[in-house]
Design a protein around this motif. Structure first.
Motif, PDB file in Angstrom:
ATOM      1  N   TYR A  61       0.905  -0.906  -0.210  1.00 39.11           N
ATOM      2  CA  TYR A  61       0.154  -0.170   0.047  1.00 39.11           C
ATOM      3  C   TYR A  61       0.717   1.721  -0.043  1.00 39.11           C
ATOM      4  N   PHE A  62       2.644   1.415   0.080  1.00 41.94           N
ATOM      5  CA  PHE A  62       3.511   2.390   0.392  1.00 41.94           C
ATOM      6  C   PHE A  62       3.537   3.098  -1.459  1.00 41.94           C
ATOM      7  N   TYR A  63       3.679   1.935  -2.437  1.00 42.91           N
ATOM      8  CA  TYR A  63       4.273   2.588  -3.757  1.00 42.91           C
ATOM      9  C   TYR A  63       3.498   3.062  -4.400  1.00 42.91           C
ATOM     10  N   GLN A  64       1.786   2.487  -4.381  1.00 47.08           N
ATOM     11  CA  GLN A  64       1.691   3.922  -5.540  1.00 47.08           C
ATOM     12  C   GLN A  64       1.422   5.062  -4.570  1.00 47.08           C
ATOM     13  N   PRO A  65       0.751   5.599  -3.474  1.00 47.74           N
ATOM     14  CA  PRO A  65       1.311   6.466  -2.868  1.00 47.74           C
ATOM     15  C   PRO A  65       2.507   7.204  -2.675  1.00 47.74           C
ATOM     16  N   LEU A 112      -2.475   2.097 -14.098  1.00 48.00           N
ATOM     17  CA  LEU A 112      -1.102   0.906 -14.590  1.00 48.00           C
ATOM     18  C   LEU A 112      -0.871  -0.172 -13.463  1.00 48.00           C
ATOM     19  N   GLY A 113      -0.578   0.324 -11.827  1.00 48.84           N
ATOM     20  CA  GLY A 113      -0.201  -0.323 -10.481  1.00 48.84           C
ATOM     21  C   GLY A 113      -2.025  -1.439 -10.835  1.00 48.84           C
ATOM     22  N   SER A 114      -2.789  -1.159 -10.971  1.00 45.16           N
ATOM     23  CA  SER A 114      -3.365  -2.785 -10.378  1.00 45.16           C
ATOM     24  C   SER A 114      -4.184  -3.501 -11.683  1.00 45.16           C
ATOM     25  N   LEU A 115      -3.861  -2.754 -13.087  1.00 48.08           N
ATOM     26  CA  LEU A 115      -4.243  -3.792 -14.167  1.00 48.08           C
ATOM     27  C   LEU A 115      -3.483  -4.656 -14.415  1.00 48.08           C
ATOM     28  N   ALA A 116      -2.355  -3.531 -14.179  1.00 48.47           N
ATOM     29  CA  ALA A 116      -0.507  -4.272 -14.706  1.00 48.47           C
ATOM     30  C   ALA A 116       0.660  -5.372 -14.126  1.00 48.47           C
ATOM     31  N   PHE A 117       0.262  -4.920 -12.757  1.00 47.62           N
ATOM     32  CA  PHE A 117       0.828  -5.375 -11.510  1.00 47.62           C
ATOM     33  C   PHE A 117       0.192  -5.890 -10.235  1.00 47.62           C
ATOM     34  N   GLY A 118      -0.748  -5.386 -10.255  1.00 44.22           N
ATOM     35  CA  GLY A 118      -1.889  -6.889  -9.312  1.00 44.22           C
ATOM     36  C   GLY A 118      -1.752  -5.852  -7.814  1.00 44.22           C
ATOM     37  N   PHE A 119      -1.055  -4.404  -7.845  1.00 40.80           N
ATOM     38  CA  PHE A 119      -1.841  -3.292  -7.218  1.00 40.80           C
ATOM     39  C   PHE A 119      -3.040  -3.285  -6.833  1.00 40.80           C
ATOM     40  N   PRO A 120      -3.146  -3.692  -4.768  1.00 42.31           N
ATOM     41  CA  PRO A 120      -5.000  -3.438  -4.949  1.00 42.31           C
ATOM     42  C   PRO A 120      -5.164  -1.753  -5.415  1.00 42.31           C
ATOM     43  N   TRP A 121      -6.476  -2.035  -5.379  1.00 43.73           N
ATOM     44  CA  TRP A 121      -7.316  -0.457  -5.731  1.00 43.73           C
ATOM     45  C   TRP A 121      -7.670  -0.291  -4.240  1.00 43.73           C
ATOM     46  N   ALA A 137      -1.992   9.577   4.549  1.00 47.88           N
ATOM     47  CA  ALA A 137      -3.110   9.273   4.170  1.00 47.88           C
ATOM     48  C   ALA A 137      -3.811   9.249   3.257  1.00 47.88           C
ATOM     49  N   LEU A 138      -2.751   8.446   1.856  1.00 46.99           N
ATOM     50  CA  LEU A 138      -3.818   8.074   0.932  1.00 46.99           C
ATOM     51  C   LEU A 138      -2.897   6.641   1.526  1.00 46.99           C
ATOM     52  N   ARG A 139      -2.114   6.090   1.889  1.00 47.92           N
ATOM     53  CA  ARG A 139      -2.087   4.858   2.712  1.00 47.92           C
ATOM     54  C   ARG A 139      -2.921   3.956   3.424  1.00 47.92           C
ATOM     55  N   GLN A 140      -3.417   5.118   3.538  1.00 50.64           N
ATOM     56  CA  GLN A 140      -5.098   4.743   4.714  1.00 50.64           C
ATOM     57  C   GLN A 140      -6.164   4.520   3.815  1.00 50.64           C
ATOM     58  N   ALA A 141      -5.878   5.588   2.352  1.00 52.12           N
ATOM     59  CA  ALA A 141      -7.572   5.017   2.330  1.00 52.12           C
ATOM     60  C   ALA A 141      -7.441   3.857   1.274  1.00 52.12           C
ATOM     61  N   TRP A 142      -5.713   3.498   0.938  1.00 47.42           N
ATOM     62  CA  TRP A 142      -5.908   2.318   0.095  1.00 47.42           C
ATOM     63  C   TRP A 142      -5.464   1.021   0.601  1.00 47.42           C
ATOM     64  N   ALA A 143      -5.197   1.170   2.067  1.00 50.31           N
ATOM     65  CA  ALA A 143      -5.727  -0.012   3.117  1.00 50.31           C
ATOM     66  C   ALA A 143      -6.717  -0.300   3.189  1.00 50.31           C
TER      67      ALA A 143
END
Length: 241
Positions: free
Chosen positions: A51-55, A118-127, A205-211
């Protein structure tokens, strides 16, 4: 309103034609996600750092767009006398700053969309786990970062000064905000200071929202105060030359 739309359109064309702006603001954060996606394989991991990389990539990309690129461009206008010539027209400071703000807001939103898709569709990062928290955080973050960039642009007398202020402020935020190193690994004192920095508050804040959690009120308040304070100062202190 028609004149403002034309001003926004002109600024957008000028900015899009400047390849480094598009490269840094949109491609750079997307590239960070791609690199860490290939290394970390987040779709197969239960590590909370996924949950860190995209934020982190958004904080870096939008931060450099706001603090450096936008501020330097406006200071260059002042340095070349373009703003002085505009001062003789009906274009007032708030309208010009508003056009710059809208232009960079469009670019920043493009970066957000690129990173999420890109993160979610191509590499499996969580929405983003909490869509409302994510949207609220993005709105406040864009207001805060672009507000600070607009403030620097409004008062810097020359492009070199704007670049120096923006880059310096950017790297201080990278260190204190837990972007170079996740805040869990920072000394407690630095981690606490980072909560009050705009990039640190945005990242947390973004990390919390992503989690899937609602962000801490402190981080949202920091972002909101930065947006209102620096946006207001930019309009009040704007100088044509």
């Amino acid at each position: 309103m028609h004149a403002f739309r034309k001003l926004v359109g002109t600024e957008l064309k000028v900015t899009v034609r400047d390849a480094p702006v598009a490269l840094v603001a949109v491609i750079f954060p997307a590239a960070i996600v791609a690199i860490f996606g290939a290394i970390a394989k987040p779709g197969e991991s239960s590590d909370p750092l996924k949950y860190f990389y995209q934020p982190m990539s958004l904080a870096m990309g939008i931060g450099v767009l706001s603090f450096s690129l936008m501020a330097t461009e406006m200071a260059t206008y002042r340095e070349k006398g373009i703003l002085r010539r505009l001062a003789t027209t009906p274009v007032n400071p708030s309208r010009l700053l508003g056009a710059q703000l809208v232009t960079n807001l469009i670019i920043a939103c493009a970066a957000v969309i690129a990173v999420v898709l890109l993160g979610s569709l191509a590499f499996g990062f969580p929405w983003p786990g909490d869509a409302l928290a994510f949207l609220v955080t993005i709105v406040l973050s864009l207001g805060a970062l672009l507000g600070i960039g607009t403030f620097i642009a409004a008062v810097a007398p020359a492009s070199r000064v704007a670049t120096g202020i923006g880059v310096g402020f950017y790297f201080v935020n990278l260190v204190l905000g837990g972007i170079f190193v996740p805040k869990e690994q920072l000394p407690a004192a630095l981690s606490n200071i980072g909560d009050y920095s705009p990039l640190g508050a945005m990242l947390a804040a973004l990390r919390q929202a992503w989690a899937g959690h609602w962000p801490m009120p402190l981080h949202l308040i920091v972002l909101g105060v930065c947006a209102v304070l620096f946006g207001g100062l930019a309009i009040k202190l704007f100088r044509w030359e």
